[in-house]
Write an enzyme that holds these catalytic residues in place. Structure first.
Site, PDB file in Angstrom:
ATOM      1  N   GLY A  87     -15.695   2.417   4.318  1.00  0.00           N
ATOM      2  CA  GLY A  87     -14.466   3.171   4.087  1.00  0.00           C
ATOM      3  C   GLY A  87     -13.728   2.766   2.828  1.00  0.00           C
ATOM      4  O   GLY A  87     -12.541   3.041   2.673  1.00  0.00           O
ATOM      5  N   GLN A  88     -14.440   2.127   1.879  1.00  0.00           N
ATOM      6  CA  GLN A  88     -13.785   1.718   0.631  1.00  0.00           C
ATOM      7  C   GLN A  88     -13.565   2.932  -0.265  1.00  0.00           C
ATOM      8  O   GLN A  88     -14.492   3.705  -0.511  1.00  0.00           O
ATOM      9  CB  GLN A  88     -14.664   0.690  -0.104  1.00  0.00           C
ATOM     10  CG  GLN A  88     -14.020   0.188  -1.393  1.00  0.00           C
ATOM     11  CD  GLN A  88     -14.889  -0.843  -2.116  1.00  0.00           C
ATOM     12  OE1 GLN A  88     -15.987  -1.167  -1.677  1.00  0.00           O
ATOM     13  NE2 GLN A  88     -14.372  -1.351  -3.216  1.00  0.00           N
ATOM     14  N   SER A  89     -12.328   3.095  -0.738  1.00  0.00           N
ATOM     15  CA  SER A  89     -12.030   4.237  -1.611  1.00  0.00           C
ATOM     16  C   SER A  89     -11.671   3.819  -3.030  1.00  0.00           C
ATOM     17  O   SER A  89     -11.722   4.650  -3.931  1.00  0.00           O
ATOM     18  CB  SER A  89     -10.891   5.069  -1.014  1.00  0.00           C
ATOM     19  OG  SER A  89      -9.716   4.299  -0.904  1.00  0.00           O
TER      20      SER A  89
ATOM     21  N   ASP B 275       0.849  -1.197   0.000  1.00  0.00           N
ATOM     22  CA  ASP B 275       0.000   0.000   0.000  1.00  0.00           C
ATOM     23  C   ASP B 275       0.890   1.256   0.000  1.00  0.00           C
ATOM     24  O   ASP B 275       1.881   1.314   0.729  1.00  0.00           O
ATOM     25  CB  ASP B 275      -0.898  -0.012   1.247  1.00  0.00           C
ATOM     26  CG  ASP B 275      -2.084   0.930   1.114  1.00  0.00           C
ATOM     27  OD1 ASP B 275      -3.227   0.438   1.124  1.00  0.00           O
ATOM     28  OD2 ASP B 275      -1.871   2.153   0.995  1.00  0.00           O
TER      29      ASP B 275
ATOM     30  N   ASN C 208     -12.714  -3.449   3.215  1.00  0.00           N
ATOM     31  CA  ASN C 208     -13.662  -2.357   3.362  1.00  0.00           C
ATOM     32  C   ASN C 208     -14.671  -2.435   2.219  1.00  0.00           C
ATOM     33  O   ASN C 208     -14.294  -2.622   1.062  1.00  0.00           O
ATOM     34  CB  ASN C 208     -12.924  -1.011   3.317  1.00  0.00           C
ATOM     35  CG  ASN C 208     -11.966  -0.845   4.489  1.00  0.00           C
ATOM     36  OD1 ASN C 208     -12.260  -1.266   5.599  1.00  0.00           O
ATOM     37  ND2 ASN C 208     -10.808  -0.241   4.234  1.00  0.00           N
TER      38      ASN C 208
ATOM     39  N   HIS D 296     -10.449  -5.563  -2.597  1.00  0.00           N
ATOM     40  CA  HIS D 296      -9.076  -5.736  -2.119  1.00  0.00           C
ATOM     41  C   HIS D 296      -9.079  -6.102  -0.645  1.00  0.00           C
ATOM     42  O   HIS D 296      -9.890  -5.618   0.141  1.00  0.00           O
ATOM     43  CB  HIS D 296      -8.216  -4.489  -2.356  1.00  0.00           C
ATOM     44  CG  HIS D 296      -8.847  -3.207  -1.914  1.00  0.00           C
ATOM     45  ND1 HIS D 296      -9.840  -2.582  -2.631  1.00  0.00           N
ATOM     46  CD2 HIS D 296      -8.620  -2.425  -0.826  1.00  0.00           C
ATOM     47  CE1 HIS D 296     -10.196  -1.478  -2.003  1.00  0.00           C
ATOM     48  NE2 HIS D 296      -9.474  -1.358  -0.902  1.00  0.00           N
TER      49      HIS D 296
ATOM     50  N   HIS E  84      -6.815  -5.969   2.702  1.00  0.00           N
ATOM     51  CA  HIS E  84      -5.629  -5.382   3.334  1.00  0.00           C
ATOM     52  C   HIS E  84      -5.008  -6.443   4.246  1.00  0.00           C
ATOM     53  O   HIS E  84      -5.713  -7.019   5.093  1.00  0.00           O
ATOM     54  CB  HIS E  84      -6.006  -4.191   4.220  1.00  0.00           C
ATOM     55  CG  HIS E  84      -6.619  -3.021   3.502  1.00  0.00           C
ATOM     56  ND1 HIS E  84      -5.928  -1.839   3.272  1.00  0.00           N
ATOM     57  CD2 HIS E  84      -7.862  -2.825   2.982  1.00  0.00           C
ATOM     58  CE1 HIS E  84      -6.730  -0.973   2.655  1.00  0.00           C
ATOM     59  NE2 HIS E  84      -7.903  -1.551   2.469  1.00  0.00           N
TER      60      HIS E  84
HETATM   61  P1  AMP Z   1      -9.747   1.183   0.747  1.00  0.00           P
HETATM   62  O1  AMP Z   1      -9.840   2.466   1.494  1.00  0.00           O
HETATM   63  O2  AMP Z   1     -10.109  -0.031   1.552  1.00  0.00           O
HETATM   64  O3  AMP Z   1     -10.483   1.234  -0.579  1.00  0.00           O
HETATM   65  O4  AMP Z   1      -8.223   0.974   0.425  1.00  0.00           O
HETATM   66  C1  AMP Z   1      -7.606   1.476  -0.718  1.00  0.00           C
HETATM   67  C2  AMP Z   1      -6.131   1.480  -0.440  1.00  0.00           C
HETATM   68  O5  AMP Z   1      -5.457   1.611  -1.671  1.00  0.00           O
HETATM   69  C3  AMP Z   1      -5.659   2.607   0.457  1.00  0.00           C
HETATM   70  O6  AMP Z   1      -5.052   2.068   1.612  1.00  0.00           O
HETATM   71  C4  AMP Z   1      -4.680   3.363  -0.424  1.00  0.00           C
HETATM   72  O7  AMP Z   1      -3.578   3.848   0.295  1.00  0.00           O
HETATM   73  C5  AMP Z   1      -4.282   2.312  -1.433  1.00  0.00           C
HETATM   74  N1  AMP Z   1      -3.814   2.810  -2.712  1.00  0.00           N
HETATM   75  C6  AMP Z   1      -4.419   3.718  -3.503  1.00  0.00           C
HETATM   76  N2  AMP Z   1      -3.715   3.900  -4.628  1.00  0.00           N
HETATM   77  C7  AMP Z   1      -2.643   3.073  -4.548  1.00  0.00           C
HETATM   78  C8  AMP Z   1      -1.534   2.802  -5.398  1.00  0.00           C
HETATM   79  N3  AMP Z   1      -1.380   3.424  -6.577  1.00  0.00           N
HETATM   80  N4  AMP Z   1      -0.610   1.901  -4.991  1.00  0.00           N
HETATM   81  C9  AMP Z   1      -0.746   1.279  -3.803  1.00  0.00           C
HETATM   82  N5  AMP Z   1      -1.777   1.479  -2.963  1.00  0.00           N
HETATM   83  C10 AMP Z   1      -2.711   2.379  -3.327  1.00  0.00           C
END
Ligand code: AMP
Length: 114
Positions: free
Chosen positions: A93-95, A31, A87, A100, A102
């Protein structure tokens, strides 16, 4: 929320990532915004946008992601334990709109999460 899928670009090697594991079904990479000494994301190559899209046809894939987590936890020295987090959508809290997992470890992790 689900507009852009940066993880597809990582799968397709259009943007770089620090890859920890890869096979035909999944990819694992560190990450960029590390929340623990070890913070790896394990993702399917197949497009599944959120955890609530997982269906009965994905049983083997989901089991595979867990086995990859076990393998990486061993390889990355998480013998004292670790946390797996998925998430799901806004309240979870999924972004990034690509399923994925973690894998977090390398320090004691507090509970409950925020
Ligand atoms: P979530 O909030 O569960 O959707 O987690 C998304 C994760 O993706 C976050 O922890 C971000 O830091 C990570 N992330 C976003 N863009 C990248 C990237 N280009 N390379 C590695 N991790 C990323």
């Amino acid at each position: 929320m689900l507009a852009d899928n940066i993880f597809l670009k990582i799968i397709n090697k259009q943007i770089p990532a620090k890859i920890a594991y890869e096979d035909d079904a999944c990819l694992a990479f560190h990450d960029v915004n590390q929340q623990a000494p070890v913070h790896v994301l394990i993702i399917p190559k197949q497009i599944i946008r959120t955890h609530d899209e997982v269906g009965t046809g994905d049983k083997e894939l989901m089991g595979h992601l867990h086995l990859v987590a076990v393998r990486l936890a061993k390889e990355l020295g998480l013998g004292d334990g670790y946390r797996l987090v998925i998430n799901c959508k806004e309240d979870g809290g999924q972004s990034v709109p690509h399923l994925h997992m973690h894998l977090l470890g390398g320090r004691p992790l507090a509970w409950p999460p925020g």
